[in-house]
Write an enzyme that holds these catalytic residues in place. Structure first.
Site, PDB file in Angstrom:
ATOM      1  N   HIS A  17      -6.522   7.789 -17.773  1.00 23.94           N
ATOM      2  CA  HIS A  17      -7.806   7.588 -18.253  1.00 23.94           C
ATOM      3  C   HIS A  17      -8.357   6.334 -18.000  1.00 23.94           C
ATOM      4  O   HIS A  17      -8.021   5.316 -18.764  1.00 23.94           O
ATOM      5  CB  HIS A  17      -7.748   7.812 -19.824  1.00 23.94           C
ATOM      6  CG  HIS A  17      -9.056   7.965 -20.410  1.00 23.94           C
ATOM      7  ND1 HIS A  17      -9.359   8.645 -21.670  1.00 23.94           N
ATOM      8  CD2 HIS A  17     -10.264   7.022 -20.101  1.00 23.94           C
ATOM      9  CE1 HIS A  17     -10.464   8.407 -22.092  1.00 23.94           C
ATOM     10  NE2 HIS A  17     -11.267   7.682 -21.081  1.00 23.94           N
ATOM     11  N   HIS A  19     -12.036   4.315 -16.166  1.00 23.63           N
ATOM     12  CA  HIS A  19     -13.168   4.332 -15.625  1.00 23.63           C
ATOM     13  C   HIS A  19     -13.178   3.134 -14.645  1.00 23.63           C
ATOM     14  O   HIS A  19     -12.963   2.009 -15.185  1.00 23.63           O
ATOM     15  CB  HIS A  19     -14.244   4.315 -16.584  1.00 23.63           C
ATOM     16  CG  HIS A  19     -14.286   5.428 -17.434  1.00 23.63           C
ATOM     17  ND1 HIS A  19     -14.999   6.419 -17.651  1.00 23.63           N
ATOM     18  CD2 HIS A  19     -13.533   5.651 -18.711  1.00 23.63           C
ATOM     19  CE1 HIS A  19     -14.772   7.331 -18.574  1.00 23.63           C
ATOM     20  NE2 HIS A  19     -13.781   6.782 -19.326  1.00 23.63           N
ATOM     21  N   HIS A 197     -13.858  14.257 -22.014  1.00 19.04           N
ATOM     22  CA  HIS A 197     -13.674  13.293 -23.152  1.00 19.04           C
ATOM     23  C   HIS A 197     -14.048  14.180 -24.379  1.00 19.04           C
ATOM     24  O   HIS A 197     -15.226  15.047 -24.242  1.00 19.04           O
ATOM     25  CB  HIS A 197     -14.705  12.218 -23.143  1.00 19.04           C
ATOM     26  CG  HIS A 197     -14.355  10.910 -22.200  1.00 19.04           C
ATOM     27  ND1 HIS A 197     -13.829  11.211 -20.892  1.00 19.04           N
ATOM     28  CD2 HIS A 197     -14.403   9.677 -22.518  1.00 19.04           C
ATOM     29  CE1 HIS A 197     -13.662  10.071 -20.264  1.00 19.04           C
ATOM     30  NE2 HIS A 197     -13.886   9.209 -21.136  1.00 19.04           N
ATOM     31  N   GLU A 200     -13.600  11.658 -29.262  1.00 18.61           N
ATOM     32  CA  GLU A 200     -13.477  10.175 -29.493  1.00 18.61           C
ATOM     33  C   GLU A 200     -14.485  10.016 -30.680  1.00 18.61           C
ATOM     34  O   GLU A 200     -13.919   9.184 -31.755  1.00 18.61           O
ATOM     35  CB  GLU A 200     -14.222   9.627 -28.221  1.00 18.61           C
ATOM     36  CG  GLU A 200     -14.008   8.076 -28.058  1.00 18.61           C
ATOM     37  CD  GLU A 200     -14.670   7.424 -26.910  1.00 18.61           C
ATOM     38  OE1 GLU A 200     -15.397   8.189 -26.187  1.00 18.61           O
ATOM     39  OE2 GLU A 200     -14.308   6.082 -26.703  1.00 18.61           O
ATOM     40  N   ASP A 278      -8.822   2.978 -20.442  1.00 15.34           N
ATOM     41  CA  ASP A 278     -10.420   3.443 -20.535  1.00 15.34           C
ATOM     42  C   ASP A 278     -11.383   2.505 -19.767  1.00 15.34           C
ATOM     43  O   ASP A 278     -11.626   2.750 -18.536  1.00 15.34           O
ATOM     44  CB  ASP A 278     -10.798   3.410 -21.948  1.00 15.34           C
ATOM     45  CG  ASP A 278     -11.815   4.404 -22.395  1.00 15.34           C
ATOM     46  OD1 ASP A 278     -12.359   5.031 -21.338  1.00 15.34           O
ATOM     47  OD2 ASP A 278     -12.401   4.670 -23.389  1.00 15.34           O
ATOM     48  N   ASP A 279     -11.596   1.391 -20.448  1.00 11.09           N
ATOM     49  CA  ASP A 279     -12.543   0.261 -19.507  1.00 11.09           C
ATOM     50  C   ASP A 279     -12.065  -1.252 -19.841  1.00 11.09           C
ATOM     51  O   ASP A 279     -12.464  -1.960 -20.513  1.00 11.09           O
ATOM     52  CB  ASP A 279     -13.994   0.518 -20.299  1.00 11.09           C
ATOM     53  CG  ASP A 279     -14.401   1.868 -20.232  1.00 11.09           C
ATOM     54  OD1 ASP A 279     -14.929   2.086 -18.957  1.00 11.09           O
ATOM     55  OD2 ASP A 279     -14.517   2.698 -20.812  1.00 11.09           O
TER      56      ASP A 279
HETATM   57  N1  HPA Z   1     -16.233   7.198 -23.678  1.00 12.98           N
HETATM   58  C1  HPA Z   1     -17.384   7.919 -22.964  1.00 12.98           C
HETATM   59  N2  HPA Z   1     -17.442   7.611 -21.868  1.00 12.98           N
HETATM   60  C2  HPA Z   1     -17.102   6.643 -21.294  1.00 12.98           C
HETATM   61  C3  HPA Z   1     -16.328   5.782 -21.855  1.00 12.98           C
HETATM   62  C4  HPA Z   1     -15.652   6.228 -22.876  1.00 12.98           C
HETATM   63  O1  HPA Z   1     -14.853   5.838 -23.698  1.00 12.98           O
HETATM   64  N3  HPA Z   1     -15.905   4.872 -21.133  1.00 12.98           N
HETATM   65  C5  HPA Z   1     -16.902   5.058 -19.888  1.00 12.98           C
HETATM   66  N4  HPA Z   1     -17.435   6.036 -20.058  1.00 12.98           N
HETATM   67 ZN    ZN Z   2     -13.176   7.055 -21.161  1.00 10.41          ZN
END
Ligand code: HPA
Ligand code: ZN
Length: 341
Positions: A17, A19, A197, A200, A278-279
């Site tokens: 996971h 991006h 996703h 969350e 994630d990011d």
């Molecule tokens: N959630 C949803 N979209 C996203 C995320 C995330 O954590 N990171 C990049 N796009």
């Molecule tokens: Zn994500």
């Protein structure tokens, strides 16, 4: 480095996971802005970092899409990917299944082929020079409509042998998985893997939809599934992998603190959780840091760390021979070194 951190860094692991646009560090953002003559609304790297204080997912997404505006050429996408791979090579990462958001780029007039060719060049270089394998998951932006997702799937047609699956990201609440039922069915018919996703910020119902309507192979995040015991039972029964992102959850206020993170509970319930970043440029840590901070805050045991590492490969889309090779490497590593001995 603590014994625990050294053990974690040496433990073979996969990231499921990530991006790739979320690995754009402020320094590279400025370099690409200069290279491409793109104006940024920030005067310095420090100012960019100061802006990374988020109250929720949308706060982050607004700045994340703005940052991605500096990515223009094939070389930019290559450099972005290589910067990420160089960083996670030091975390003991052996395999990555990376998300990319083509609509973020094609909507700005960047060709789909520019994005793909740049990322694929970086991925080939990472495999050759760093020994990290990787594959691509094309994410549809869920705040855009179904027709736009179908157009993106069509644009991807010439590259489908180099894309392992499709995913669903961006603003979750108000954009349930159901909205993309037909495009996910079309992607499945093309032989692609499916992830989304869900849970969350969105409710457990969105996780049910991802399972029952989209028929996904993995759930990205899935935190809010814990609110529904029947859903937990279903996820455990199906052996469905959850790609959990501790530092992201902290930064986007999905959890109040890492000590309150449900990762340990997920494992206790029999859920197949994994640790991911994630990011990482926005959330304060790459793969290794997510592992180390989660292990530290939740006092994860050696057996739990090994389960998490195994889950990262058994939950991947790698062929069975490659999964077996990585699992054998984990076993060999665990026998040879322990942070607790
Ligand atoms: N959630 C949803 N979209 C996203 C995320 C995330 O954590 N990171 C990049 N796009
Ligand atoms: Zn994500």
């Amino acid at each position: 480095m603590s014994d625990l951190a050294a053990f974690i860094r040496g433990l073979p692991k996969a990231e499921l996971h990530l991006h790739i646009e979320g690995s754009l560090e402020p320094e590279l953002m400025f370099e690409l802005a200069r290279r491409n003559g793109v104006a940024l609304p920030f005067a310095s790297v420090e100012e960019v970092r100061a802006a990374y204080a988020f109250s929720n997912l949308q706060d982050f997404l607004d700045i994340y899409y703005q940052g991605a505006g500096v990515l223009i050429t094939e070389r930019d996408f290559h450099d972005l990917a290589m910067a990420y791979f160089r960083r996670v090579a030091t975390d003991g990462c052996r395999h990555v299944e990376l998300f990319f958001d083509p609509q973020t780029h094609t909507d700005r007039g960047i060709a789909f082929s520019t994005v793909m060719d740049g990322l694929l060049a970086g991925m080939a270089e990472a495999e050759r020079d760093l020994g990290i394998t990787s594959s691509l998951i094309l994410c549809f932006l869920r705040h855009l409509d179904e027709a736009a997702a179908f157009a993106t799937l069509k644009a991807a047609e010439p590259y489908l042998d180099r894309i392992v699956g499709v995913g669903l990201d961006s603003s979750e609440v108000g954009h349930p998985p159901l909205k993309f039922a037909r495009v996910f069915a079309a992607a499945r018919a093309k032989g692609l893997k499916l992830v989304a996703h869900a849970g969350e910020e969105g409710p457990p119902e969105y996780v049910w939809e991802a399972l029952d309507i989209l028929d996904v192979d993995r759930i990205d995040h899935g935190n809010r599934a814990l609110e529904d015991p029947a859903l937990v039972k279903r996820l455990v029964h199906d052996g469905k992998t959850l790609t959990v992102c501790p530092l992201s959850n902290l930064k986007l206020r999905v959890v109040p603190s890492l000590k309150d993170h449900p990762l340990r509970t997920m494992l206790d319930l029999g859920l197949k959780a994994t640790i991911n970043s994630d990011d990482p440029a926005y959330f304060g840590g790459y793969l290794g840091q997510n592992w180390i901070q989660a292990a530290d805050a939740l006092e994860l045991s050696l057996a739990e760390l090994i389960t998490l590492a195994r889950n990262s490969f058994t939950g991947s889309f790698l062929p069975p021979e490659a999964v077996a090779r990585h699992l054998a490497a984990i076993d060999a590593y665990a026998e040879g070194s322990s942070p607790y001995s």
